[in-house]
Every structure is written in structure tokens, then in C-alpha cells.
Design a protein around this motif. Structure first.
Motif, PDB file in Angstrom:
ATOM      1  N   ALA A 122       0.833  -1.210   0.000  1.00 11.41           N
ATOM      2  CA  ALA A 122       0.000   0.000   0.000  1.00 11.41           C
ATOM      3  C   ALA A 122       0.866   1.258   0.000  1.00 11.41           C
ATOM      4  CB  ALA A 122      -0.934  -0.013   1.209  1.00 11.41           C
ATOM      5  N   LEU A 123       1.950   1.244   0.755  1.00 15.22           N
ATOM      6  CA  LEU A 123       2.853   2.403   0.755  1.00 15.22           C
ATOM      7  C   LEU A 123       3.442   2.631  -0.633  1.00 15.22           C
ATOM      8  CD1 LEU A 123       4.933   2.157   4.068  1.00 15.22           C
ATOM      9  CD2 LEU A 123       3.311   3.948   3.429  1.00 15.22           C
ATOM     10  N   HIS A 124       3.918   1.541  -1.253  1.00 17.30           N
ATOM     11  CA  HIS A 124       4.547   1.686  -2.574  1.00 17.30           C
ATOM     12  C   HIS A 124       3.538   2.146  -3.616  1.00 17.30           C
ATOM     13  CE1 HIS A 124       7.938  -1.098  -1.133  1.00 17.30           C
ATOM     14  NE2 HIS A 124       8.339   0.149  -1.128  1.00 17.30           N
ATOM     15  N   LEU A 125       2.340   1.596  -3.566  1.00 16.34           N
ATOM     16  CA  LEU A 125       1.322   2.021  -4.528  1.00 16.34           C
ATOM     17  C   LEU A 125       1.027   3.511  -4.348  1.00 16.34           C
ATOM     18  CD1 LEU A 125      -0.731   1.410  -6.740  1.00 16.34           C
ATOM     19  CD2 LEU A 125      -2.330   0.658  -4.957  1.00 16.34           C
ATOM     20  N   GLY A 126       0.933   3.956  -3.101  1.00 16.63           N
ATOM     21  CA  GLY A 126       0.707   5.386  -2.849  1.00 16.63           C
ATOM     22  C   GLY A 126       1.837   6.236  -3.413  1.00 16.63           C
ATOM     23  N   GLU A 127       3.067   5.765  -3.275  1.00 17.75           N
ATOM     24  CA  GLU A 127       4.206   6.521  -3.802  1.00 17.75           C
ATOM     25  C   GLU A 127       4.161   6.582  -5.338  1.00 17.75           C
ATOM     26  OE1 GLU A 127       7.014   5.181  -0.045  1.00 17.75           O
ATOM     27  OE2 GLU A 127       7.487   4.438  -2.057  1.00 17.75           O
ATOM     28  N   TRP A 128       3.818   5.461  -5.951  1.00 19.72           N
ATOM     29  CA  TRP A 128       3.707   5.452  -7.425  1.00 19.72           C
ATOM     30  C   TRP A 128       2.610   6.421  -7.875  1.00 19.72           C
ATOM     31  CZ3 TRP A 128       5.671   2.160 -11.549  1.00 19.72           C
ATOM     32  CH2 TRP A 128       6.755   1.364 -11.153  1.00 19.72           C
ATOM     33  N   GLY A 179      -7.921 -11.660 -13.619  1.00 18.64           N
ATOM     34  CA  GLY A 179      -6.902 -10.620 -13.613  1.00 18.64           C
ATOM     35  C   GLY A 179      -5.547 -11.228 -13.901  1.00 18.64           C
ATOM     36  N   VAL A 180      -4.496 -10.641 -13.373  1.00 19.49           N
ATOM     37  CA  VAL A 180      -3.150 -11.126 -13.633  1.00 19.49           C
ATOM     38  C   VAL A 180      -2.410 -11.241 -12.300  1.00 19.49           C
ATOM     39  CG1 VAL A 180      -2.331  -8.763 -14.106  1.00 19.49           C
ATOM     40  CG2 VAL A 180      -1.047 -10.702 -14.974  1.00 19.49           C
ATOM     41  N   VAL A 181      -1.654 -12.331 -12.136  1.00 18.38           N
ATOM     42  CA  VAL A 181      -0.878 -12.539 -10.907  1.00 18.38           C
ATOM     43  C   VAL A 181       0.559 -12.099 -11.147  1.00 18.38           C
ATOM     44  CG1 VAL A 181      -0.015 -14.241  -9.254  1.00 18.38           C
ATOM     45  CG2 VAL A 181      -2.349 -14.432 -10.136  1.00 18.38           C
ATOM     46  N   VAL A 182       1.056 -11.254 -10.239  1.00 23.12           N
ATOM     47  CA  VAL A 182       2.425 -10.736 -10.370  1.00 23.12           C
ATOM     48  C   VAL A 182       3.102 -10.806  -9.004  1.00 23.12           C
ATOM     49  CG1 VAL A 182       1.796  -9.191 -12.272  1.00 23.12           C
ATOM     50  CG2 VAL A 182       1.709  -8.346  -9.923  1.00 23.12           C
ATOM     51  N   ALA A 183       4.418 -10.611  -9.000  1.00 21.56           N
ATOM     52  CA  ALA A 183       5.145 -10.550  -7.725  1.00 21.56           C
ATOM     53  C   ALA A 183       4.707  -9.287  -6.966  1.00 21.56           C
ATOM     54  CB  ALA A 183       6.645 -10.506  -7.987  1.00 21.56           C
ATOM     55  N   PRO A 184       4.709  -9.325  -5.619  1.00 20.41           N
ATOM     56  CA  PRO A 184       4.247  -8.151  -4.851  1.00 20.41           C
ATOM     57  C   PRO A 184       4.955  -6.861  -5.248  1.00 20.41           C
ATOM     58  CG  PRO A 184       4.513 -10.024  -3.391  1.00 20.41           C
ATOM     59  CD  PRO A 184       5.022 -10.467  -4.727  1.00 20.41           C
ATOM     60  N   ALA A 186       6.047  -5.995  -8.050  1.00 23.27           N
ATOM     61  CA  ALA A 186       5.638  -5.531  -9.378  1.00 23.27           C
ATOM     62  C   ALA A 186       4.182  -5.065  -9.400  1.00 23.27           C
ATOM     63  CB  ALA A 186       5.835  -6.651 -10.403  1.00 23.27           C
ATOM     64  N   ALA A 187       3.449  -5.309  -8.319  1.00 20.03           N
ATOM     65  CA  ALA A 187       2.002  -5.048  -8.333  1.00 20.03           C
ATOM     66  C   ALA A 187       1.671  -3.569  -8.539  1.00 20.03           C
ATOM     67  CB  ALA A 187       1.359  -5.589  -7.052  1.00 20.03           C
ATOM     68  N   PRO A 188       2.377  -2.602  -7.891  1.00 17.89           N
ATOM     69  CA  PRO A 188       2.023  -1.196  -8.137  1.00 17.89           C
ATOM     70  C   PRO A 188       2.156  -0.816  -9.615  1.00 17.89           C
ATOM     71  CG  PRO A 188       3.359  -1.351  -6.156  1.00 17.89           C
ATOM     72  CD  PRO A 188       3.384  -2.714  -6.810  1.00 17.89           C
ATOM     73  N   ARG A 189       3.225  -1.279 -10.266  1.00 18.58           N
ATOM     74  CA  ARG A 189       3.412  -0.922 -11.678  1.00 18.58           C
ATOM     75  C   ARG A 189       2.276  -1.499 -12.530  1.00 18.58           C
ATOM     76  NH1 ARG A 189       5.649  -3.475 -15.831  1.00 18.58           N
ATOM     77  NH2 ARG A 189       6.720  -5.059 -14.618  1.00 18.58           N
ATOM     78  N   HIS A 190       1.897  -2.752 -12.237  1.00 16.24           N
ATOM     79  CA  HIS A 190       0.808  -3.351 -13.006  1.00 16.24           C
ATOM     80  C   HIS A 190      -0.514  -2.633 -12.742  1.00 16.24           C
ATOM     81  CE1 HIS A 190       3.647  -6.554 -13.922  1.00 16.24           C
ATOM     82  NE2 HIS A 190       2.793  -6.949 -14.840  1.00 16.24           N
TER      83      HIS A 190
END
Ligand code: SF4
Length: 396
Positions: A122-128, A179-184, A186-190
Motif C-alpha cells: 500500500a505504501l509503494h502504490l501510494g508513492e507510485w 486478472g493477472v498474478v504478479v510478484a508483490p 511488481a504489483a504497483p506498476r501493473h
């Protein structure tokens, strides 16, 4: 941007098309509304107690938890906004600019434990999202980081969902069945790539739109339809003990600054979309009638917006009426009392009462903009109707 919703014979409720923030507050009848979006939905003890001090200095002593898991101050005079912002900035709660703040629309499942991916993700997604290169999304467009043992945010409004999967994180569009499964990591970028697809596919004409609506008129590309979304989900947790700490609910999401400070002295706070707070690691909670700890408390059966006098569009006060009617609402039911047809407090269908210039309208099951079953009612008539509805539901 503003536009109007219609209702028979009533002046139209204004839809503003944007949400307040700290840098871009919204004017209301009682002053500015300043909304704080805590990073990853969490306030440290110092932040919670610091906000309480700022509210006592610059705003109404009552703060509001929103249904997007944010916290807002009301009644801020125009001259108090700058010192309030300085205080929030010192607590690390102000974004670089208003556009970054508006994009950082992330709800987080609150039951995460140390070591699971949720908080960091959640922190990384917020930063992105706060990055200047992030896509410019509609104001209501949001993300749900729901990577606990089982998803619990499926009922919360979100356009892109991230959930735990045995092989990583499942990223999918709201309304899609895969949907699509990705590594944690990589999830914000996806998630942002999926947001870009939404914009490119015409999801936000004139800057407004939601993912599920787009999927109703446009097929999702195969690359976003690789892994089915599991059917299993759990209900939103109510008040009571949880592994990371107790959850306390608040009637209408209202919390007094002094209560916020007392809670913040017990532990860091996680904000939920259900207008409640999880108090990390707290063994004891402060004594306060505001805090709802019993899941059967009648106050949990009512939702009501700000109403009059705080909202200039309201035809009547709402919250005292909702509290007066709460004992007449059957267990397992929800009564929504709205100050106008906009229905801010509960946008989906429920037993609904809407203030109008000629008394209250009653909608047996619908949204605040729906067609009323009864017009122009007063309190005794509303109580009687609710009791009839409860008795009818018990017989069915
Ligand atoms: S629903 Fe309530 S808070 Fe929303 S605009 Fe109407 S009166 Fe105001």
C-alpha cells in the motif's frame, strides 16, 4: 466541475465531481473541509495525537472518518487553513501538490499483520500514484489493497483491486472475473498499467468514469484476463477484537478530537472504509460513549450524511433523526438518512429516508435518488413505517 441530480419538484443536488484534500479543501456551510489521506491508511501514535491538537486549534473538535478510509476536519476558517497545513506537513501528512494528493486514492484492508505484504504494498502504490508521471485519473477512481488472508474490501468502492494469491498478488479490474498474478513488488506498476488502459480505452470522458462502467461497454484485453478472481471473500469486520488490535466503530464516523488523542495514546490507528478504527496492539481502550465496541449496537444500523446545518444542500438535520430512529431498525438492516437526493453517506440501496422541502420521503429499498414510496412524513410516521418494515421482514 459541478452538475446536478434530479428529483421531482426539488432544486437539484450539486455533484461537485472532485474530492477535498488537505491542499485543496472544499467549502461547506460550516467552513472548509480538509481531508487527510494517511499513507497506507495508517496513522502513527504521534500523527493521531498531533491531528487531535490541530483540530482543537484550527477546526471543529469533531473529526469525520470517511467511507474511503480517510479522516477529515471540518469548520476550518479560511485564515486557519495555512497554519493547519503547516501542522499537518510537520506530521508528514501533506503531499507535494494537490494533484498527487488527489491521485493517492488507496484503501487498505486493516487486518494486516507484520510480515504480510499489505502495508509495504500500500505504501509503494501510494508513492507510485503520487509521482508526477502517474496517470491523471478521475477523482473517484480508487485502488483497494486487499491482500489479507481473504479479501474483505469487495464491497468497498474501488476500480482496481489487489488481492493475495498463492503465487503473488492478483491485480484485476473492478467488475472483471479474472486478472493477472504478479510478484508483490511488481504489483504497483501493473496496477498503474491497468489504470492507463482504463484511460486509453475511453474510461474517463470529460475526466469522469469508473472501471466497472467501462467494462460494461468495452472488453478487457486478454493480458488482463489470465487468472480467475476467487469467489471466496469475507465480510467486513465489525467492532471487536482482531489479531492486530481491537476495532472500534463510531456513529456516523464522528470522533471527538480528545477521543482521537486518547485512542492515539493506546496505539497506531488503521482507518477502515467502514468508519471505524483499528487500534494496533491496544489491550485497553479509553472509556468513551462515542466508541462502539458491541457489534449489536443500534447506532451501527444507521448511516447519515452531514445534513443541515453543515451542508448547504441539506433540507434538514439528519443525524439526530437517524439516532432517534435507530432502535426501530431491525437487526441486520441498515437505515440511510440523507439530507438531500445526493445520498453521500450511503450510495447503494438501503431503506432510505430523504429530507425534502416538504418533510421526509421514505424509500423502502433504494438509493437517495430513487422513487419514494411515501412523501412528506414526520418522525412518528417514520417510526411507524420502520416498525412495519421490520415486522414484515421478520415474517418473510
Ligand atoms: S447527501 Fe447530505 S452531505 Fe451530501 S450533499 Fe446532500 S445534504 Fe449534503
Amino acid at each position: 466541475m459541478t452538475e446536478s441530480t434530479s428529483r421531482d419538484g426539488e432544486p437539484l443536488a450539486q455533484i461537485k465531481g472532485w474530492c477535498p484534500g488537505a491542499l485543496r479543501p472544499m467549502a461547506a456551510s460550516d467552513g472548509l473541509v480538509v481531508r487527510i489521506r494517511p499513507p497506507a491508511g495508517r496513522l502513527s501514535m504521534a500523527q493521531a495525537q498531533g491531528i487531535a491538537v490541530l483540530a482543537q486549534r484550527h477546526a471543529s473538535p469533531w473529526l469525520e472518518l470517511t467511507n474511503r478510509a480517510n479522516l477529515q476536519l471540518r469548520g476550518v476558517g479560511a485564515a486557519r487553513h495555512a497554519p493547519l497545513l503547516d501542522g499537518l506537513r510537520a506530521l508528514g501528512l501533506v503531499d507535494e501538490d494537490a494533484a498527487s494528493e488527489a491521485r493517492r486514492n488507496v484503501q487498505v484492508q486493516p487486518l494486516w499483520t507484520e510480515g504480510d505484504v499489505t502495508h509495504g504494498l500500500a505504501l509503494h502504490l501510494g508513492e507510485w500514484l503520487a509521482d508526477r508521471d502517474a496517470p491523471v485519473l478521475p477523482a473517484k477512481f480508487g485502488f483497494a489493497v486487499d491482500t489479507g488472508a481473504a479479501p474483505c474490501l469487495r464491497e468497498a468502492h474501488a476500480d482496481i483491486r489487489l488481492e493475495r494469491h498463492a503465487d503473488g498478488v492478483l491485480v484485476y479490474a473492478d467488475g472483471a472475473d479474472s486478472g493477472v498474478v504478479v510478484a508483490p513488488q511488481a504489483a504497483p506498476r501493473h496496477a498503474l498499467d491497468l489504470a492507463r488502459w482504463f484511460l486509453g480505452a475511453g474510461g474517463a470522458p470529460e475526466g469522469r468514469g469508473r472501471m466497472a462502467a467501462l467494462l460494461g461497454r468495452c472488453a478487457l484485453p486478454a493480458e488482463w484476463r489470465q487468472t480467475p478472481v476467487p469467489a471466496h471473500a469475507v465480510l467486513a469486520p465489525g467492532p471487536g477484537p482482531q489479531a492486530p488490535g481491537p476495532i472500534v466503530s463510531l456513529a456516523f464516523g464522528l470522533v471527538r478530537a480528545s477521543t482521537l488523542a486518547a485512542l492515539g495514546a493506546c496505539g497506531a490507528l488503521r482507518l477502515t472504509p467502514w468508519r471505524s478504527l483499528l487500534v494496533e496492539g491496544a489491550g485497553r481502550l479509553p472509556e468513551s460513549a462515542e466508541l462502539i465496541t458491541d457489534p449489536l449496537d443500534a447506532r451501527l444500523r444507521v448511516a447519515a450524511c452531514t445534513g443541515a446545518p453543515g451542508c448547504e444542500q441539506a433540507w434538514a438535520p439528519t443525524r439526530d433523526l437517524a439516532l432517534a430512529l435507530a432502535p426501530a431498525v431491525g437487526s441486520g438492516h441498515l437505515l440511510h438518512v440523507s439530507g438531500c437526493s445526493k445520498g453521500c453517506a450511503h450510495p447503494t440501496a438501503a431503506t432510505t429516508i430523504v429530507a425534502t422541502r416538504r418533510g421526509f420521503d421514505f424509500i423502502r429499498f433504494g438509493t437517495a435518488a430513487g422513487a419514494p414510496d411515501h412523501h412528506g412524513l414526520d418522525l412518528p410516521a417514520l417510526e411507524q413505517l420502520l416498525q412495519q418494515e421490520t415486522a414484515h421482514a421478520a415474517r418473510v
